[in-house]
Motif scaffolding. Structure first.
Motif, short mmCIF file in Angstrom:
data_model
loop_
_atom_site.label_atom_id
_atom_site.label_comp_id
_atom_site.label_asym_id
_atom_site.label_seq_id
_atom_site.Cartn_x
_atom_site.Cartn_y
_atom_site.Cartn_z
N GLY A 223 0.92 -1.08 0.07
CA GLY A 223 0.05 0.04 -0.27
C GLY A 223 0.78 1.40 -0.12
N PHE A 224 2.12 1.08 -0.29
CA PHE A 224 3.10 2.29 -0.08
C PHE A 224 3.64 2.48 -1.74
CE2 PHE A 224 4.95 4.90 2.80
CZ PHE A 224 6.31 5.32 2.29
N GLY A 225 4.02 3.68 -1.90
CA GLY A 225 4.62 4.11 -3.24
C GLY A 225 5.95 3.34 -3.46
N ARG A 226 6.09 3.14 -4.78
CA ARG A 226 7.25 2.24 -5.10
C ARG A 226 8.42 3.41 -5.15
NH1 ARG A 226 5.54 -1.58 -10.07
NH2 ARG A 226 3.79 -2.58 -9.02
N HIS A 227 9.64 2.83 -4.81
CA HIS A 227 10.81 3.78 -4.74
C HIS A 227 11.80 3.15 -5.91
CE1 HIS A 227 10.52 6.17 -1.32
NE2 HIS A 227 9.22 5.58 -1.17
N ILE A 228 12.58 4.17 -6.76
CA ILE A 228 13.49 3.99 -7.56
C ILE A 228 14.73 4.39 -7.36
CG2 ILE A 228 14.12 3.92 -9.84
CD1 ILE A 228 11.02 3.86 -10.75
N HIS A 229 15.95 3.90 -7.35
CA HIS A 229 17.16 4.76 -7.19
C HIS A 229 17.76 5.16 -8.47
CE1 HIS A 229 16.75 4.14 -2.88
NE2 HIS A 229 17.07 2.92 -3.21
N VAL A 230 17.93 6.40 -8.81
CA VAL A 230 18.48 6.79 -10.03
C VAL A 230 19.71 7.64 -10.05
CG1 VAL A 230 17.94 8.56 -12.04
CG2 VAL A 230 16.07 6.80 -11.14
N ARG A 231 20.56 7.49 -10.91
CA ARG A 231 21.68 8.30 -11.02
C ARG A 231 21.64 9.24 -12.26
NH1 ARG A 231 26.41 5.34 -9.61
NH2 ARG A 231 25.95 5.52 -7.27
N SER A 232 21.71 10.30 -12.17
CA SER A 232 21.55 11.07 -13.51
C SER A 232 22.20 12.47 -13.39
CB SER A 232 19.97 11.40 -13.75
OG SER A 232 19.96 12.09 -14.90
N SER A 233 22.60 13.25 -14.55
CA SER A 233 23.11 14.65 -14.07
C SER A 233 21.92 15.56 -14.73
CB SER A 233 24.10 14.61 -15.63
OG SER A 233 23.31 14.47 -16.90
N ALA A 234 20.61 15.09 -14.85
CA ALA A 234 19.46 16.14 -15.04
C ALA A 234 19.06 16.51 -13.78
CB ALA A 234 18.50 15.16 -15.56
#
Length: 321
Positions: A223-234
């Motif tokens: 019931g909780f939001g999904r999390h993503i780990h991202v590496r970006s220069s944006a």
């Protein structure tokens, strides 16, 4: 032996105009580790004291090991209170043996059990040291060993990791896991989520005396939001503009690249997020899906709570003996 050794039904505790626990219901299954989680002042200790018949509920029903009073089954319970305390002039081995005798062991068996536990947990050479000469960590170990010396069916541990260094915390985690492996039921309260995440079969989150969640970590994550780990220069704002993104949190930066924690909505697809990012020309050198941690869930459910007034001093403390 009941399949539900602990049951609370619509339990409320008031101190004058202050409600410490409000209409709380939960149950603990036989042989599980059950985490009782909440910020300071949430009502954890008050609830455990009601369970142990140290204080009486204003309303509701409590059942423990098939009895409506912990006093009648106290020899089957091990209780580690939040307020630590040992007889300072008593030797470590005698302290453990003393509490074991209070809970029904004979003098000889209690002393033998005390020596065996001290040896098992690396305190054998301190068996005849007075408690006042022990370090804080060693004294806390002695008190915990006194809690399990009579081999109780049910262990109730109130903030057991408080004040322990990381090595002793790891030792305590192993002890709790070993107790469960021996068939015991364990309840422990904490506000440190890492211990609960590693140990608990199920947990309850309480805040301002109200139940916010009860269940498994998988159920909480569903019931909780999904999390993503991202590496970006944006920039974070570019990621936040993508469909399905609820929030973007900067974790760290190194040169032109940034590590972000991206939370997606419940129905958002991480692969859709990746495709949208690529279509928008947002460079990524890391993309890792991750479930919400118990810390994330705890903060979302109880992180905005202020500390409540402390509960009144316990009466009938002898019920824990």
């Amino acid at each position: 032996m009941t399949d539900l050794p602990v049951q609370l039904e619509n339990v409320t505790k008031r101190y004058g105009a202050f409600t410490a626990v409000d209409d709380l219901s939960f149950s603990v299954k036989q042989g599980e580790i059950y985490g009782f989680l909440g910020p300071n002042g949430a009502g954890k200790t008050t609830t455990l004291r009601m369970l142990l018949d140290i204080v009486q509920p204003s309303e509701g029903r409590v059942s423990i090991l098939g009895s409506n009073s912990a006093i009648s089954v106290r020899r089957r319970i091990g209780y580690l209170p939040e307020e630590r305390g040992l007889y300072r002039k008593m030797k470590a081995v005698d302290s453990i043996a003393y509490f074991a005798r209070l809970r029904g062991l004979s003098g000889g068996k209690a002393k033998k059990r005390a020596h065996a536990l001290l040896e098992e947990f690396g305190l054998g050479k301190f068996a005849r040291s007075k408690c006042e000469a022990l370090s804080k960590g060693m004294a806390q170990k002695v008190q915990l060993l006194a809690t399990i010396a009579h081999e109780p069916e049910l262990l109730i541990l109130d903030e057991p990791f408080s004040g322990l260094d990381p090595i002793n915390q790891q030792t305590l985690e192993q002890l709790i896991a070993d107790q469960r492996a021996g068939g015991r039921t364990i309840i422990f309260s904490t506000h440190v989520m890492q211990h609960a995440e590693r140990l608990c079969d199920r947990f309850l989150i309480i805040a301002k005396g109200h139940k916010r969640f009860e269940g498994t970590l998988a159920e909480a994550r569903a019931g909780f939001g999904r999390h993503i780990h991202v590496r970006s220069s944006a920039p974070a704002s570019a990621l936040e503009s993508l469909p399905g993104v609820l929030s973007v949190r900067l974790e760290r930066s190194a040169g032109d690249e940034h590590d972000y924690d991206v939370e997606l909505g419940e129905n958002a697809d991480p692969q859709d997020f990746l495709r949208q990012a690529m279509a928008a020309g947002l460079p990524m050198t890391r993309f890792e899906q991750a479930g919400a941690t118990l810390h994330d869930i705890f903060v979302a459910l109880a992180g905005d709570e202020e500390e409540a007034p402390p509960a009144q001093p316990a009466r009938r403390a002898e019920a824990a003996e």
